[in-house]
Design a protein around this motif. Sequence first.
Motif, PDB file in Angstrom:
ATOM      1  N   LYS A 104       7.928  -5.353  -9.327  1.00  0.00           N
ATOM      2  CA  LYS A 104       6.526  -5.637  -9.072  1.00  0.00           C
ATOM      3  C   LYS A 104       6.432  -6.323  -7.720  1.00  0.00           C
ATOM      4  CE  LYS A 104       5.054  -5.977 -13.821  1.00  0.00           C
ATOM      5  NZ  LYS A 104       4.386  -6.765 -14.837  1.00  0.00           N
ATOM      6  N   ILE A 105       5.684  -5.722  -6.841  1.00  0.00           N
ATOM      7  CA  ILE A 105       5.525  -6.275  -5.497  1.00  0.00           C
ATOM      8  C   ILE A 105       4.046  -6.477  -5.239  1.00  0.00           C
ATOM      9  CG2 ILE A 105       5.898  -5.891  -3.050  1.00  0.00           C
ATOM     10  CD1 ILE A 105       8.240  -4.117  -3.815  1.00  0.00           C
ATOM     11  N   PHE A 122       1.020  -7.176  -2.739  1.00  0.00           N
ATOM     12  CA  PHE A 122       0.722  -6.926  -1.346  1.00  0.00           C
ATOM     13  C   PHE A 122      -0.688  -7.400  -1.035  1.00  0.00           C
ATOM     14  CE2 PHE A 122      -0.723  -3.137  -3.473  1.00  0.00           C
ATOM     15  CZ  PHE A 122      -1.912  -2.842  -2.843  1.00  0.00           C
ATOM     16  N   LYS A 147      -3.913   2.550  -1.832  1.00  0.00           N
ATOM     17  CA  LYS A 147      -2.778   2.579  -2.756  1.00  0.00           C
ATOM     18  C   LYS A 147      -1.530   2.448  -1.895  1.00  0.00           C
ATOM     19  CE  LYS A 147      -5.117   5.618  -5.984  1.00  0.00           C
ATOM     20  NZ  LYS A 147      -5.245   6.983  -6.480  1.00  0.00           N
ATOM     21  N   TYR A 148      -0.852   1.312  -2.025  1.00  0.00           N
ATOM     22  CA  TYR A 148       0.352   1.096  -1.205  1.00  0.00           C
ATOM     23  C   TYR A 148       1.338   2.199  -1.550  1.00  0.00           C
ATOM     24  CZ  TYR A 148       2.889  -2.146   1.829  1.00  0.00           C
ATOM     25  OH  TYR A 148       3.506  -2.745   2.903  1.00  0.00           O
ATOM     26  N   GLU A 208       4.378   4.314  -2.551  1.00  0.00           N
ATOM     27  CA  GLU A 208       5.603   3.939  -3.270  1.00  0.00           C
ATOM     28  C   GLU A 208       6.825   3.980  -2.356  1.00  0.00           C
ATOM     29  OE1 GLU A 208       8.104   5.252  -7.213  1.00  0.00           O
ATOM     30  OE2 GLU A 208       5.960   5.670  -7.133  1.00  0.00           O
ATOM     31  N   LEU A 232       6.819   0.871  -0.365  1.00  0.00           N
ATOM     32  CA  LEU A 232       7.223  -0.262  -1.214  1.00  0.00           C
ATOM     33  C   LEU A 232       8.737  -0.295  -1.366  1.00  0.00           C
ATOM     34  CD1 LEU A 232       4.594  -0.113  -4.112  1.00  0.00           C
ATOM     35  CD2 LEU A 232       4.849  -1.939  -2.435  1.00  0.00           C
ATOM     36  N   ASN A 233       9.321   0.860  -1.704  1.00  0.00           N
ATOM     37  CA  ASN A 233      10.761   0.935  -1.942  1.00  0.00           C
ATOM     38  C   ASN A 233      11.587   0.627  -0.693  1.00  0.00           C
ATOM     39  OD1 ASN A 233      10.268   1.632  -4.609  1.00  0.00           O
ATOM     40  ND2 ASN A 233      10.436   3.830  -4.223  1.00  0.00           N
ATOM     41  N   GLY A 237      10.440  -1.296   1.787  1.00  0.00           N
ATOM     42  CA  GLY A 237      10.005  -2.565   2.360  1.00  0.00           C
ATOM     43  C   GLY A 237       9.219  -2.406   3.654  1.00  0.00           C
ATOM     44  N   GLN A 247       6.095  -2.349   6.040  1.00  0.00           N
ATOM     45  CA  GLN A 247       4.791  -2.968   6.177  1.00  0.00           C
ATOM     46  C   GLN A 247       4.381  -2.905   7.645  1.00  0.00           C
ATOM     47  OE1 GLN A 247       5.048  -6.982   4.760  1.00  0.00           O
ATOM     48  NE2 GLN A 247       6.734  -7.538   6.080  1.00  0.00           N
ATOM     49  N   LEU A 287       3.670  -6.813   2.483  1.00  0.00           N
ATOM     50  CA  LEU A 287       4.343  -7.086   1.213  1.00  0.00           C
ATOM     51  C   LEU A 287       4.504  -8.598   1.053  1.00  0.00           C
ATOM     52  CD1 LEU A 287       7.177  -4.437   1.524  1.00  0.00           C
ATOM     53  CD2 LEU A 287       5.119  -4.254   0.128  1.00  0.00           C
TER      54      LEU A 287
END
Length: 142
Positions: free
Chosen positions: A4-5, A7, A67-68, A70, A73-74, A76, A78, A141
């Motif tokens: 869970k990240i 942002f 929607k960030y 995926e 996110l994986n 990292g 930003q 993030l």
Amino acid sequence: MMKKILFTLFIITQSFLVFSQESVKDSTEIAFIDLETYPVYEGCNENTNDASCFDKKIANHVKKNLKYPEKALNKGIQGTVKVDFVIDFDGSITNITTSGADKILQKEAVRIVNLLPKFKPGMQKGKPVKVHYSFPVTFKLQ
């Protein structure tokens, strides 16, 4: 299984917003200050000619629809994406371009712009004009 990240999305509305336009007869740019009537975002009062309502609606649209990605996110990823587009004579969105940050984040910014509603176009001398609009989307993030 995904971590869970959290942002945070920051939209800078005070600066970095750029309006310009092309006249109906040629491509001469007119300074923003000379634009007689700003484009109108659905839900803004078109009689007030207030750009701040437009800016707020854009910011809310981005917050609601972002929607960030995926993959970002994986990995990292930003950063800030500068988004540019033109509100055409008929109020439709054209010429979407992005710069900055990663291509994954740029793709998400374009997706969000494509979800914007049709606008009432900006006016100059009583005629609709093309209006250039820019804004940043910061993906961060935490």
